[in-house]
Scaffold this motif. Structure first.
Motif, PDB file in Angstrom:
ATOM      1  N   UNK A 160     -14.700  -2.442   6.092  1.00 41.06           N
ATOM      2  CA  UNK A 160     -13.608  -1.987   6.948  1.00 41.06           C
ATOM      3  C   UNK A 160     -12.187  -2.210   6.458  1.00 41.06           C
ATOM      4  N   UNK A 161     -11.892  -2.928   5.372  1.00 42.25           N
ATOM      5  CA  UNK A 161     -10.485  -3.216   5.054  1.00 42.25           C
ATOM      6  C   UNK A 161      -9.573  -2.005   4.905  1.00 42.25           C
ATOM      7  N   UNK A 162     -10.088  -0.889   4.394  1.00 44.39           N
ATOM      8  CA  UNK A 162      -9.231   0.295   4.310  1.00 44.39           C
ATOM      9  C   UNK A 162      -8.727   0.696   5.697  1.00 44.39           C
ATOM     10  N   UNK A 163      -9.602   0.642   6.691  1.00 37.61           N
ATOM     11  CA  UNK A 163      -9.208   0.999   8.055  1.00 37.61           C
ATOM     12  C   UNK A 163      -8.250  -0.046   8.615  1.00 37.61           C
ATOM     13  N   UNK A 164      -8.553  -1.318   8.384  1.00 34.96           N
ATOM     14  CA  UNK A 164      -7.706  -2.399   8.898  1.00 34.96           C
ATOM     15  C   UNK A 164      -6.272  -2.240   8.401  1.00 34.96           C
TER      16      UNK A 164
ATOM     17  N   UNK B 200     -19.674   7.963  -4.532  1.00 40.72           N
ATOM     18  CA  UNK B 200     -18.412   7.322  -4.898  1.00 40.72           C
ATOM     19  C   UNK B 200     -17.760   7.924  -6.134  1.00 40.72           C
ATOM     20  N   UNK B 201     -18.224   9.082  -6.581  1.00 44.81           N
ATOM     21  CA  UNK B 201     -17.569   9.773  -7.680  1.00 44.81           C
ATOM     22  C   UNK B 201     -16.141  10.105  -7.273  1.00 44.81           C
ATOM     23  N   UNK B 202     -15.192   9.582  -8.026  1.00 46.21           N
ATOM     24  CA  UNK B 202     -13.791   9.814  -7.692  1.00 46.21           C
ATOM     25  C   UNK B 202     -13.272   8.950  -6.564  1.00 46.21           C
ATOM     26  N   UNK B 203     -14.077   8.035  -6.055  1.00 47.53           N
ATOM     27  CA  UNK B 203     -13.647   7.202  -4.924  1.00 47.53           C
ATOM     28  C   UNK B 203     -13.864   5.719  -5.204  1.00 47.53           C
ATOM     29  N   UNK B 204     -13.880   5.331  -6.496  1.00 40.53           N
ATOM     30  CA  UNK B 204     -14.102   3.929  -6.856  1.00 40.53           C
ATOM     31  C   UNK B 204     -12.796   3.160  -6.751  1.00 40.53           C
ATOM     32  N   UNK B 205     -12.820   2.023  -6.067  1.00 39.88           N
ATOM     33  CA  UNK B 205     -11.611   1.236  -5.836  1.00 39.88           C
ATOM     34  C   UNK B 205     -11.918  -0.252  -5.950  1.00 39.88           C
ATOM     35  N   UNK B 206     -10.900  -1.093  -6.162  1.00 33.66           N
ATOM     36  CA  UNK B 206     -11.120  -2.549  -6.128  1.00 33.66           C
ATOM     37  C   UNK B 206     -11.677  -3.023  -4.792  1.00 33.66           C
ATOM     38  N   UNK B 207     -11.260  -2.393  -3.692  1.00 31.65           N
ATOM     39  CA  UNK B 207     -11.779  -2.767  -2.376  1.00 31.65           C
ATOM     40  C   UNK B 207     -13.273  -2.515  -2.291  1.00 31.65           C
ATOM     41  N   UNK B 208     -13.712  -1.406  -2.858  1.00 36.56           N
ATOM     42  CA  UNK B 208     -15.137  -1.096  -2.883  1.00 36.56           C
ATOM     43  C   UNK B 208     -15.895  -2.127  -3.714  1.00 36.56           C
ATOM     44  N   UNK B 209     -15.325  -2.535  -4.856  1.00 35.42           N
ATOM     45  CA  UNK B 209     -15.983  -3.557  -5.679  1.00 35.42           C
ATOM     46  C   UNK B 209     -16.148  -4.859  -4.905  1.00 35.42           C
ATOM     47  N   UNK B 210     -15.133  -5.257  -4.159  1.00 31.49           N
ATOM     48  CA  UNK B 210     -15.251  -6.504  -3.392  1.00 31.49           C
ATOM     49  C   UNK B 210     -16.314  -6.388  -2.308  1.00 31.49           C
TER      50      UNK B 210
ATOM     51  N   UNK C  56     -17.908  12.265   2.639  1.00 27.19           N
ATOM     52  CA  UNK C  56     -19.326  11.995   2.829  1.00 27.19           C
ATOM     53  C   UNK C  56     -19.482  10.791   3.752  1.00 27.19           C
ATOM     54  N   UNK C  57     -20.730  10.410   3.956  1.00 24.07           N
ATOM     55  CA  UNK C  57     -21.054   9.368   4.928  1.00 24.07           C
ATOM     56  C   UNK C  57     -20.349   8.042   4.620  1.00 24.07           C
ATOM     57  N   UNK C  58     -20.119   7.753   3.349  1.00 23.52           N
ATOM     58  CA  UNK C  58     -19.442   6.512   2.970  1.00 23.52           C
ATOM     59  C   UNK C  58     -17.926   6.667   2.965  1.00 23.52           C
ATOM     60  N   UNK C  59     -17.428   7.732   2.341  1.00 26.29           N
ATOM     61  CA  UNK C  59     -15.990   7.819   2.093  1.00 26.29           C
ATOM     62  C   UNK C  59     -15.172   8.068   3.361  1.00 26.29           C
ATOM     63  N   UNK C  60     -15.795   8.455   4.458  1.00 25.17           N
ATOM     64  CA  UNK C  60     -15.050   8.588   5.695  1.00 25.17           C
ATOM     65  C   UNK C  60     -14.527   7.230   6.167  1.00 25.17           C
ATOM     66  N   UNK C  61     -15.146   6.149   5.717  1.00 24.00           N
ATOM     67  CA  UNK C  61     -14.685   4.796   6.057  1.00 24.00           C
ATOM     68  C   UNK C  61     -14.135   4.066   4.839  1.00 24.00           C
ATOM     69  N   UNK C  62     -14.816   4.204   3.688  1.00 19.24           N
ATOM     70  CA  UNK C  62     -14.491   3.384   2.522  1.00 19.24           C
ATOM     71  C   UNK C  62     -13.720   4.156   1.458  1.00 19.24           C
ATOM     72  N   UNK C  63     -12.663   4.821   1.879  1.00 22.32           N
ATOM     73  CA  UNK C  63     -11.716   5.446   0.963  1.00 22.32           C
ATOM     74  C   UNK C  63     -10.381   5.527   1.681  1.00 22.32           C
ATOM     75  N   UNK C  64      -9.286   5.577   0.955  1.00 21.51           N
ATOM     76  CA  UNK C  64      -7.980   5.642   1.631  1.00 21.51           C
ATOM     77  C   UNK C  64      -7.839   6.851   2.554  1.00 21.51           C
ATOM     78  N   UNK C  65      -8.234   8.036   2.088  1.00 23.68           N
ATOM     79  CA  UNK C  65      -8.044   9.230   2.903  1.00 23.68           C
ATOM     80  C   UNK C  65      -9.001   9.264   4.091  1.00 23.68           C
TER      81      UNK C  65
END
Length: 304
Positions: free
Chosen positions: A51-55, A180-190, A278-287
């Motif tokens: 959830x940190x992107x949303x927070x 996660x193609x094109x949606x890899x971030x440090x937040x995702x790694x954590x 997609x099902x992940x990037x709606x929450x775990x990406x900036x956009x």
């Protein structure tokens, strides 16, 4: 980014039936006890660090997000899972924090948990925001447990039986994931690194067990808790769906024809289909988080 801009991050452990529930709490800086609070509930093999992107996009809002039993640092809880058990844990979490009522957001399986929670503890929920989950999935009847899990989750469930030498190997595994193609971030790694736990034999495994995932998947698709909760739905409920699924494949968890039937059956549910995710990037990406946070701010503003 365990914490987020304009928030101070901490974790708490709350006694629940069978053990202790870990939760993340993001307290807004310079905000008093009357700051609005939201409860965010993650998906079937996720954790509160989904959830940190949303927070980050909720300045001035206190955010509470558990590791559901069997996941993250709540994976030592004994006893069965299931929607009602998760709902009871959410009640204990709100009690521990002195929160009487809150807007609840559920992603994926967290949407199913949230609907059941609102049914079993209606006074604790003001409004529901469901993100690609919470209404019945279109699955054939008569499937075995393994068939049901594989049909819905596919490789997401298969990885639960895998072992990894270290976090680097686990991250390499996920880097190949089409979602996660094109949606890899440090937040995702954590978020992903947090998922790993010692398997006791010199390797690491995902925190979520296959057995827990199977129990929850069966319950949310064939159990009695969800149908009863939807039949008695009484809270303002908003559903966001996306057109691509766990493998970035169309048509996603809710194909248009199935979704139309659901919305006809539950006309009180306000629906929004959001393209480009997609099902992940709606929450775990900036956009994606922009979309969810904007909807959540609207839900906070609409509280009675």
């Amino acid at each position: 980014m365990d914490g987020a801009v304009n928030h101070e991050y901490r974790t708490i452990d709350v006694p629940v039936d069978g053990g202790a529930l870990r939760a993340g709490v993001w307290d807004p800086e310079d905000a008093g006890p009357d700051a609005p609070t939201v409860l965010l509930v993650h998906g079937v093999t996720a954790s509160h660090l989904a959830w940190p992107f949303v927070v980050e996009r909720l300045p001035g809002v206190r955010v509470v997000a558990p590791d559901l039993r069997g996941r993250g640092r709540s994976n030592g809880i004994d006893g069965a899972a299931g929607m009602a058990a998760h709902a009871a844990d959410l009640t204990a979490l709100l009690d521990a924090l002195g929160i009487h009522s809150t807007v609840v957001v559920g992603h994926s399986m967290g949407g199913f948990v949230s609907v059941v929670f609102a049914h079993l503890s209606p006074e604790r929920v003001s409004r529901l925001l469901l993100v690609d989950g919470g209404l019945p999935l279109d699955v054939p009847a008569g499937l075995s447990t393994d068939e049901l899990v594989a049909g819905i989750l596919g490789p997401t469930a298969a990885r639960l039986s895998m072992r990894f030498a270290d976090a680097g190997e686990y991250l390499d595994f996920w880097r190949q994931h089409p979602a996660f193609t094109g949606a890899w971030t440090p937040e995702l790694e954590r978020y992903l690194a947090y998922d790993l736990v010692d398997d006791g034999a010199g390797a690491f495994r995902p925190a979520t067990s296959y057995a827990t995932t199977a129990d929850d998947t069966v319950d949310m698709n064939t159990g009695d808790a969800l149908p009863a909760a939807l039949a008695g739905l009484q809270h303002p409920t908003r559903l966001i769906t996306v057109p691509r699924g766990l493998q970035d494949e169309p048509p996603g968890l809710y194909a248009p024809e199935h979704l139309a039937r659901l919305l006809s059956e539950y006309p009180a549910v306000e629906h929004e289909r959001v393209d480009g995710f997609n099902h992940y990037t709606i929450v775990m990406s900036p956009s994606g988080a922009d979309v969810v946070a904007a909807a959540l701010r609207e839900e906070l503003a609409a509280r009675v």
